[in-house]
Write a protein that holds these residues in place. Structure first.
Motif, short mmCIF file in Angstrom:
data_model
loop_
_atom_site.label_atom_id
_atom_site.label_comp_id
_atom_site.label_asym_id
_atom_site.label_seq_id
_atom_site.Cartn_x
_atom_site.Cartn_y
_atom_site.Cartn_z
N GLY A 129 0.85 -1.19 0.00
CA GLY A 129 0.00 0.00 0.00
C GLY A 129 0.88 1.23 0.00
N LEU A 130 0.24 2.38 -0.06
CA LEU A 130 0.96 3.64 -0.12
C LEU A 130 1.82 3.81 1.14
CD1 LEU A 130 -2.15 5.82 -1.05
CD2 LEU A 130 -1.05 4.01 -2.37
N VAL A 131 3.09 4.04 0.94
CA VAL A 131 3.99 4.23 2.08
C VAL A 131 3.96 5.71 2.45
CG1 VAL A 131 6.26 3.74 3.02
CG2 VAL A 131 5.41 2.40 1.09
N LYS A 132 3.62 6.00 3.70
CA LYS A 132 3.34 7.39 4.05
C LYS A 132 4.17 7.95 5.19
CE LYS A 132 -1.42 7.60 2.42
NZ LYS A 132 -2.82 7.70 2.84
N GLY A 156 -8.22 2.04 8.52
CA GLY A 156 -8.56 2.32 7.14
C GLY A 156 -7.50 3.24 6.58
N GLY A 157 -7.29 3.15 5.31
CA GLY A 157 -6.26 4.00 4.71
C GLY A 157 -6.75 5.39 4.47
N THR A 158 -6.91 6.14 5.51
CA THR A 158 -7.59 7.42 5.35
C THR A 158 -6.76 8.62 5.72
OG1 THR A 158 -8.44 7.17 7.56
CG2 THR A 158 -9.85 6.45 5.77
N THR A 159 -5.59 8.41 6.30
CA THR A 159 -4.81 9.58 6.68
C THR A 159 -3.93 10.00 5.52
OG1 THR A 159 -3.15 8.14 7.59
CG2 THR A 159 -4.75 9.03 9.13
N HIS A 160 -3.62 11.27 5.48
CA HIS A 160 -2.78 11.79 4.40
C HIS A 160 -1.37 11.31 4.57
CE1 HIS A 160 -6.27 14.22 4.25
NE2 HIS A 160 -6.00 14.78 5.41
N VAL A 161 -0.95 11.35 5.82
CA VAL A 161 0.43 10.93 6.10
C VAL A 161 0.41 10.01 7.31
CG1 VAL A 161 1.65 12.92 5.14
CG2 VAL A 161 0.76 13.04 7.45
N LEU A 162 1.45 9.23 7.44
CA LEU A 162 1.63 8.37 8.61
C LEU A 162 3.06 8.55 9.08
CD1 LEU A 162 -0.07 5.18 7.13
CD2 LEU A 162 -0.99 6.56 8.99
N ARG A 163 3.29 9.72 9.67
CA ARG A 163 4.66 10.03 10.05
C ARG A 163 4.95 9.43 11.42
NH1 ARG A 163 5.55 13.89 5.92
NH2 ARG A 163 3.96 15.51 5.81
N LEU A 164 5.69 8.36 11.41
CA LEU A 164 6.04 7.68 12.65
C LEU A 164 7.38 8.23 13.16
CD1 LEU A 164 7.11 4.08 11.52
CD2 LEU A 164 6.95 6.07 10.05
N SER A 165 7.77 7.83 14.34
CA SER A 165 8.99 8.41 14.90
C SER A 165 9.67 7.43 15.84
CB SER A 165 8.65 9.70 15.64
OG SER A 165 9.82 10.30 16.15
N TRP A 166 10.99 7.50 15.89
CA TRP A 166 11.78 6.65 16.75
C TRP A 166 12.28 7.49 17.91
CZ3 TRP A 166 13.31 2.00 13.73
CH2 TRP A 166 13.69 0.94 14.57
#
Lengths: 194, 981
Positions: free
Chosen positions: B175-178, B220-230
């Motif tokens: 899927g779209l990598v965000k 659901g794939g509904t967010t514009h971005v999925l900015r995760l963080s370490w």
């Protein structure tokens, strides 16, 4: 991103008599080598009233264009006075310098041009039929109007272009595409209204 | 905590998708939608931080804006060094920006003065690989890599030192990598995608470490971005949008075993962005309370689609602060200041908020050393956690560190050379291209420019190239927009006269290497702005007599026609259809002709439309045609989208295919490595033998025995090396087969498969870890403590293993072997470590390490040697007893002169000349070979010959004077020798 950006256009021999040729010294920068030539065109607007009186003074191909900075002088003959409405001969008009690549215009530089009689006598009492030999053309070189257009630099998009499996989703997700284009989005989008 | 919404940070109401604060805290970048393009803006930070600065008119707020992206910019990220800015957008591109520091404020050609960019940021690299919108980019710790992810389901790892090189493409998401985040220790990179998975990839081999799906099952794939963080301590990875019990969460993933037991709960809608504070904190020590050492903790900001922001401390169960309805639309990105006390948040609604915390609220930030210590205690030493200062002194424990150090050194060297060249040319940098001043060029441009006619009779001008530009080269930063207004031109001039043109950046990881000498002319050529601004001035000057013209233009009677002109400036002429015509680039010229015809046909109709009507009418027709065009475009894109759908499946298939192949790939890579250094020459490679014995020396008696694959230990076949020195034996085992061996009384060396060269002392101690040769071994030689390796790719190396020094470094034999099918017939390494090659055509060359040259020391076909007759000068007793490298390469028959003299009757004078020349050659050759014995021998002969032949006083004096010059390494008797002459 535009591959070609114009760094400067110097208007040479300005002001000059009406019949002397136009000379633009154009310097531009190209970020990567172009496969095709650039086409430059000088368009003289004969009358503000109508495009009917536009005269394409000249058009040249410029190439080959490798990456780098380049300059050239674009010289074109003066407009044909016969094609200019008498009422518009004296006064302000416009000269356009356009650049196209692969048939797409991406740059337009416009200059105001003022045609007037340098002789105060004539200025006071202009002859009923404009005397072009006495007219002086003055291009307002200090304030060019530059308009840039986005074009496809790799040529017109091929029918079998690069796959864009999810373009629709992404665009819609950003609210740029048609709202609700992707059915799955509808629910969440409507929640935003709550 | 203070909260501020600087309203002046906006993209004219368009959404802002990304924000990032520069590492030095003085500026920040925003990315988003522009007018009809993507937009990146760099802002000044101080007006955000200080109210006074905000009010001060003289302090610029916007520093630079770039609208080069063709479509919306989804992500902007500063490199850790702050040198570069990477931006990724819907145009599938990643652009890397660098500041052109030497140039002052300037405007873009034609833009009005107040929009001047205070700073100049130039796109130095455009990274093309993604086939869909780029959603996130991330620089690795230490800026070695840049990662980007896209809706094309891939993550691409770029070599940040050598753009646009791609190191890896991580496939596996469906899927779209965000979103992307690097592990602070540089061991992993994590990506989150719409396929309801979060994947962690190893940086070691760019393979998947783990894929976490459970917390995302309900998403659901509904967010514009999925900015995760370490987290900065590396312990936790926090995802964007996850679900727990149908509630949106930010999932906490532990590094230990990738456990997913905790999450941040409370947001009412999907979490779009998580951003850890770069600092690790410890509890603020209150004055009164006794210091009870508390556990360090991290701080994390979470932004959500519910338009609220929460800030968490890992030591607290509840959020430190929650700010509801901070924006009108979803939060898109978060950035912390480097000191960890400030936070910038941007939103889809096009605004930005700044939060300012105090240390009382967050705690005491740990110093970098403390943070580094935590890393070291947890992960051991690794590259990413070393600070610059430590790195230069640290013991190198892994190859990555070594690579890093080397790179640093290389950079320093490069800079030195660049700067030295720069200073050299700085004085002469006065607008000169190829020795011709720009003024001259400009004067003659019209006359000189090449103009031709195309086949269809049109004028074609070949533009004069005034500066070359290597795309992708960092030197592009030299180029910049030229200021237009006269005053700016003036400042430009002054800045030039104070020679600010020198590239200022001192630690650019640039590619100014020796391979690009062309950058210098470029640099010189970039003085063009001087010329330009000069001309600008002159143009302005010439136009001053007609300065009344602007006044004329503003007279009310003239305003109306000008308004009428306005549309002419901005609208594309009908002569060139705006929508990309469906012509192909190749047949462009033909098509263009057609087009023109078409235009001619079109035009009259247009004219008919407009001739009788007013200006307005034209507008109407134009706009209708325009909207039609738009419609067409939309239809096109929709079609494209539809087409795109089924293709997704085929992509999936290719993914599964490519997953199987990495092994094959690596072997291929190896093979490439082997073959690359040998484009033409290929020396024979010894094949592996079962066993062989080699006599190293007879006095003392010494020999080595090699037995390949003599035993198997745990599936690994071992080879044995045995050495016998006067009855004393030692042996060792090696893991790969031994191809060839060589030895001297001091060292034993063996070349194994996989291009490994091992060196042992005569007593069997391993002197060095295996040396990796550039290509397979061809011949190996030892003399004294010198080891010589000739590789199959015809490169020669000599090392002094005792002093651990290189004598000859990968010298190519191309120069001496070139042009024929010559082979090396004999190889010799002198006691002084000088390699001598005897070739099949009878010539012998030695390599002089001090001069780095191949010197001809012997030639069997040398006519001088055949004609020379010096027998009369030979001392009777040691006639032929002189031995040494020269004698070996020349062979014993080098005194064939006498026969030659008999065969050809040569005039005496000529023979005298040739003999002298030959003797001089011999003396020089002996000297170059540093063979003192032979030097003495030939010098003596030379002197005797001179005396015998009774050459003139002057001649002898001249020649002996020349030989007074002695090599310091040669023994003293020489002085005496020259004295006797």
């Amino acid at each position: 991103m535009a591959k070609v950006s114009v760094l400067n256009v110097a208007v040479l021999e300005n002001p000059s008599p009406f019949h002397s040729p136009f000379r633009f010294e154009i310097s531009f920068e190209c970020s990567e080598a172009l496969a095709d030539d650039l086409q430059w065109k000088i368009i003289y607007v004969g009358s503000a009233e109508s495009e009917e009186f536009d005269q394409v003074l000249d058009s040249v191909l410029v190439g080959p264009v490798p990456a780098g900075r380049h300059m050239f002088v674009f010289q074109a003959d003066a407009p044909n006075p016969a094609l200019i409405p008498e009422s518009d001969a004296v006064g302000v008009t416009v000269v356009l310098l356009t650049c196209t690549y692969l048939g797409q215009e991406f740059l337009r530089v416009g200059y105001y041009v003022n045609n007037e009689y340098p002789d105060p006598e004539l200025r006071e009492n202009p002859p009923p039929k404009p005397d072009f030999s006495q007219l002086q053309r003055n291009i307002l070189a200090s304030s060019p109007r530059v308009t840039r257009f986005h074009i496809s630099w790799d040529g017109p998009p091929e029918p079998q272009g690069s796959p864009e499996p999810a373009l629709g989703c992404a665009a819609a997700a950003k609210g740029l595409g048609l709202p609700g284009y992707v059915p799955g989005l509808l629910a969440e989008n409507s929640m935003d209204c709550l | 905590m203070k909260l501020l919404k600087p309203t002046w940070v906006n993209h004219n109401g368009k959404p802002i998708f990304s924000v990032d604060i520069h590492p030095d805290g003085t500026k920040f970048a925003t990315g988003g939608q522009g007018q009809d393009s993507g937009k990146v803006v760099i802002w000044n930070m101080s007006p955000v931080l200080q109210e006074d600065d905000e009010k001060d008119e003289n302090i610029p707020k916007m520093l630079c804006q770039m609208d080069n992206h063709l479509a919306c910019v989804n992500c902007v990220r500063w490199s850790n060094s702050g040198m570069y800015l990477a931006s990724g957008g819907d145009d599938k591109l990643i652009m890397v920006w660098k500041r052109a520091t030497y140039i002052g404020p300037s405007t873009v050609f034609g833009s009005s003065g107040k929009l001047a960019n205070v700073e100049q940021w130039r796109c130095v690299s455009i990274l093309r690989s993604h086939s869909g919108d780029v959603m996130d980019v991330a620089w690795s710790p230490h800026d070695a890599w840049l990662a980007s992810c896209s809706v094309d389901n891939t993550v691409v790892i770029w070599n940040a030192v050598k753009f646009p090189e791609i190191l890896a493409t991580l496939r596996g998401h469906s899927g779209l990598v965000k979103g992307l985040t690097w592990d602070p220790v540089g061991k992993y990179i994590a990506s989150q995608a719409d396929d309801r998975s979060l994947k962690v990839w190893r940086t070691l081999d760019w393979q998947l470490e783990t894929s976490i799906t459970k917390p995302f099952d309900e998403c659901g794939g509904t967010t514009h971005v999925l900015r995760l963080s370490w987290s900065p301590d590396g312990h936790y990875l926090v995802s964007a949008h996850a679900m727990n019990n149908s509630g949106p969460t930010a999932q906490i993933i532990e590094r230990e075993g990738w456990k997913t037991n905790m999450d941040f709960v409370g947001h009412r809608k999907a979490v779009t962005v998580v951003k850890f504070n770069p600092k690790i904190f410890k509890k603020k020590q209150k004055n009164g309370s006794s210091a009870k050492p508390s556990c360090p903790y991290c701080c994390c900001a979470v932004g959500s689609k519910d338009r609220s922001l929460s800030v968490w401390l890992t030591c607290l169960k509840r959020p430190l602060v929650v700010i509801h309805e901070l924006f009108d639309k979803s939060i898109m990105d978060i950035s912390w200041t480097l000191n960890g006390l400030g936070i910038l948040v941007c939103s889809m609604d096009g605004s930005v908020a700044f939060l300012d915390f105090s240390q009382d609220e967050l705690g005491d930030p740990l110093s970098d050393e403390e943070k580094s210590r935590i890393h070291q205690s947890t992960y051991g030493k690794s590259l990413a956690i070393m600070t610059e200062a430590q790195l230069s002194t640290a013991v190198i424990e892994n190859p990555e560190m070594l690579k890093y150090q080397r790179r640093q050194q290389q950079q320093q060297m490069d800079q030195k050379s660049v700067s030295s060249r720069e200073t050299g040319s700085a004085t002469s940098m006065a607008g000169v291209v190829n020795g011709e001043s720009l003024e001259d060029i400009r004067k003659n441009l019209l006359k000189k420019q090449v103009e031709t006619r195309t086949a269809d009779g049109r004028r074609r001008i070949t533009p004069l190239c005034i500066a070359q530009l290597d795309t992708g080269d960092f030197s592009t930063a030299f180029f910049n927009s030229i200021p237009l207004s006269g005053s700016l031109a003036g400042t430009m001039l002054s800045s030039h006269s104070s020679s600010q043109l020198l590239p200022v950046d001192s630690n650019t990881p640039n590619s100014f290497g020796p391979s690009k000498p062309s950058t210098e002319p470029v640099a010189t050529a970039s003085t063009r702005p001087v010329g330009d601004s000069v001309s600008k001035d002159s143009v302005n000057a010439t136009s001053t007599p007609a300065a009344s013209s602007p006044a004329v233009l503003t007279t009310p009677s003239k305003i109306e026609p000008m308004k009428a002109f306005d549309s002419r400036f901005t609208e594309r002429s009908k002569a060139t259809p705006g929508a990309p015509a469906l012509t192909s680039a190749t047949a462009a010229s033909v098509e263009r002709l057609k087009e023109q015809n078409l235009v001619k046909e079109l035009r009259p109709r247009d004219l008919l439309d407009s001739s009788s009507d007013s200006d307005e009418k034209i507008h109407v027709t134009k706009s209708s045609s325009l909207s039609k065009r738009k419609l067409e475009l939309e239809v096109e894109t929709v079609e494209k989208k539809k087409k795109g759908r089924p293709r997704k499946d085929s992509r999936l298939m290719s993914v599964s295919l490519s997953v199987q192949s990495p092994a094959a790939l690596t072997t291929e890579k190896d093979a490439v490595c082997l073959s690359v250094p040998a484009p033409t020459l290929k020396l024979p490679i010894p094949g592996p033998q079962r066993a062989f014995t080699l006599q190293v020396s007879s006095d003392p008696s010494m020999y080595i025995e090699v037995e390949n694959e003599v035993m198997t230990v745990g599936g690994v076949k071992l080879s044995r090396l045995k050495c016998n020195r006067e009855g004393k034996e030692w042996e060792t085992v090696l893991t790969s087969r031994i191809l060839t061996a060589a030895g001297s009384c001091d060292v034993i060396c063996v070349a194994c498969e996989k291009r490994m060269l091992s060196v042992f002392s005569a007593c069997g101690r391993r002197l060095l870890p295996p040396i990796l040769l550039p290509s397979p071994i061809s011949t190996l030689h030892c003399t004294g403590s010198y080891v010589m390796a000739l590789t199959a790719a015809a490169t020669l190396s000599v090392w002094d293993v005792h002093r651990q020094m290189v004598v000859v470094k990968e010298e190519s034999l191309h120069s001496i072997l070139a042009g024929s099918d010559m082979t090396v017939s004999q190889i010799l390494l002198t006691q002084h470590g000088i390699p001598v090659m005897n070739l099949s055509d009878g010539k012998a060359y030695c390599f002089s390490p001090s001069l780095s040259t191949w010197n001809l020391v012997s030639d069997k076909q040398d006519s001088l040697a055949q004609c020379a007759d010096f027998r009369s000068s030979l001392p009777p007793q040691d006639a032929m007893l002189c031995s040494g490298p020269l004698a070996i390469v020349q062979g014993r028959a080098s005194t064939s002169g006498r026969q030659a003299a008999r065969l050809f009757s040569v005039p005496h004078v000529v023979q005298q000349e040739t003999t002298l020349a030959f003797l001089e050659n011999q003396v020089a050759a002996a000297l170059t070979l540093q063979s003192s014995h032979e030097y003495r021998h030939w010098l003596l002969l030379y002197a005797r010959y001179l005396v015998n032949e009774g050459s003139t006083e002057e001649g002898a004096a001249k020649r002996t004077a020349a030989s007074h010059w002695t090599e310091p390494s040669l023994p003293a008797p020489l002085h005496r020798v020259s004295g006797t002459a």
